[in-house]
Scaffold this active site. Sequence first.
Site, mmCIF file in Angstrom:
data_model
loop_
_atom_site.group_PDB
_atom_site.id
_atom_site.type_symbol
_atom_site.label_atom_id
_atom_site.label_comp_id
_atom_site.label_asym_id
_atom_site.label_seq_id
_atom_site.Cartn_x
_atom_site.Cartn_y
_atom_site.Cartn_z
ATOM 1 N N GLU A 1 1.176 -1.267 -0.084
ATOM 2 C CA GLU A 1 0.060 0.182 0.007
ATOM 3 C C GLU A 1 0.808 1.395 -0.180
ATOM 4 O O GLU A 1 0.219 2.294 -0.677
ATOM 5 C CB GLU A 1 -1.018 -0.345 1.504
ATOM 6 N N GLY B 1 7.110 -1.831 14.331
ATOM 7 C CA GLY B 1 6.136 -1.283 13.821
ATOM 8 C C GLY B 1 5.256 -0.982 14.255
ATOM 9 O O GLY B 1 5.618 0.868 14.627
ATOM 10 N N ARG B 2 4.655 -1.175 15.336
ATOM 11 C CA ARG B 2 3.307 -0.499 16.176
ATOM 12 C C ARG B 2 4.155 -0.080 17.545
ATOM 13 O O ARG B 2 3.667 1.400 18.440
ATOM 14 C CB ARG B 2 2.310 -1.698 16.856
ATOM 15 N N GLU C 1 -2.527 -6.672 17.260
ATOM 16 C CA GLU C 1 -1.607 -7.033 16.802
ATOM 17 C C GLU C 1 -0.635 -7.763 17.540
ATOM 18 O O GLU C 1 0.102 -8.798 17.385
ATOM 19 C CB GLU C 1 -0.907 -6.201 16.292
ATOM 20 N N HIS D 1 -24.314 8.445 22.927
ATOM 21 C CA HIS D 1 -25.091 8.592 22.342
ATOM 22 C C HIS D 1 -25.239 7.173 20.756
ATOM 23 O O HIS D 1 -25.830 7.900 20.478
ATOM 24 C CB HIS D 1 -25.562 10.023 22.281
ATOM 25 N N LYS E 1 -0.945 -10.242 3.687
ATOM 26 C CA LYS E 1 0.078 -9.806 2.595
ATOM 27 C C LYS E 1 0.801 -10.430 1.307
ATOM 28 O O LYS E 1 0.744 -10.225 0.619
ATOM 29 C CB LYS E 1 1.821 -9.044 3.251
#
Length: 556
Positions: free
Chosen positions: A212, A267-268, A353, A384, A512
């Site tokens: 991506e 990564g995270r 993850e 709400h 992937k």
Amino acid sequence: MTNLVRSPAWLALTAHYEEIRDTHMRDMFREDVTRFDKFSCRMNDLLLDYSKNRINEKTMALLMDLARHAGIESWRDHMLAGDVVNCTEHRSVLHTALRNRSDNPVFVKGENVMLKVNAVLAQMRGFTDKVRNGEWRGYNGESIKNIINIGIGGSDLGPQLVCEAMKPYARRGMRALFVSNADPTHLVETLKLVEPENTLFIISSKTFTTQETMLNAHSARKWFVDRVGDDKAVAKHFVAVSTNVTAAKKFGIDPNNVFEFWDWVGGRYSLWSAIGLPIALFLGMEHFEEMLQGAYEMDRHFAETPLEKNMPVLLALLGIWYNNFFEWQSHAIMPYSQYLQRLPAFLQQLDMESNGKTIDRTGHRVDYLTGPIIWGEAGTNGQHAFFQLLHQGTKPVPADFLIPALNNNPLGLHQRVLVSNCLAQTKALMLGKRYVEAVEELQKQGLSKEDINEVVQHKVFEGNKPTNTIIFERLCPKTLGSILAMYEHKVFVQGIIWNINSFDQWGVEYGKVLAGQIQKDMEQPGNVSHHDSSTNGLINYRKRIYFEEVEKNKIV
Ligand code: G6Q
């Protein structure tokens, strides 16, 4: 049976669950007026109140036994020392080194990584200062007003959350935009907002191979070159952040404008690294460093505070209590701050993850529940929408409520209303409303006995729904850094107790690979038949529509 569920600590908690499962928090609070003092703790201005949980002192003592049985303290020390704790990828896990604000060295395979961490911070400082003071100019001499970060997952969610949350600290006239989705709409709609002359693209990708990101990066580059008509202008408008410096250079980024990080940064967990470049550009390096400082202080708290007063440990153990003994499947995050609207999405990735795993560190299937489903929404909007289910649904959802005492935008009564709503929700979830109280309320409203009988059951709230409240002075870079680091360590502690590796993500990798295979099938005319019938059917349906369109010359 795994060692975990056979352990004395686990068995004791299982037995204790039977003792406490029917006890109502309403009664616990009535019987013990010191619950708040007993079950709350502080770190700087962060106050964690966990008294509205289905716990007593015995519960907490047994949960602490579980933490000690799992060796939390020694695992924590191993991680902080740079030992290989990511066992499936054979890597150290050192996001804490990225925010190590002390002079202490941190070693990976004998190398003090603080030298390169500090070198990249200096590179970021030099670059962001130049961009922000107008010294760095676009190809035609204009200064930079728009930053577009192209990245996905860990290379997107953290910087996006922080840029949104820290808007009050951002430079006027500077805009941070984020493009992640492969759907061209994301890039196309974002590009409509900017002019190439004053836009800086940051291609953020740990691997520099993510489909991506590469797709969006190439399309953005094409858009840019088409508009300015000069390939050489790219150097002034594209920079990269990656562990794969060679691939970034190959893309055409000037080597001086590649910001490096390393494989021991997941990564995270990477927003503290050069992946935070959009944050530093948008807020200024001094604010980025304040955020690092806040995270560092939480790291020290995690490393040095006894487990009984250790915020990440407490949050982790409470999560385990509901996940594994009550067997509740989800956990909600409710930030009562519009600036924190991306926090649920960020924590969703961080937690799901990291701990969405079935195989333990020894390669065996677990026989207990691991990571919960994380979801949430900024308050009061959630009230709400889905809070109905929290109050009266059949699925209990423990939740964290986060709220600043003071607002960065003081305006009339707004903050008082916001805080009141937050506290009212946690109180109502805990207390509920009994049948007699509902009847009394309806009587006061003047309803007849018949009308009361008809409606009263719907007005009863069981209550006994647990929440944590995290209140802090005001949302600033330092406090935000502490909050995010607190959740990182919470996730780590849970992963250790569940004996899973919180630092790999094979599920992401698998998707992937399959996408690449299906993409090849899409390119060829004619039906495919080598997948399962569902996948074949869907591919062939899309292909038919697509090739009909090509024939009509609608798609070039
Ligand atoms: C995070 C995951 C994943 C990753 C993205 C982007 O921990 O590994 O979300 O961040 O897949 O990867 P790249 O940064 O390599 O493009």
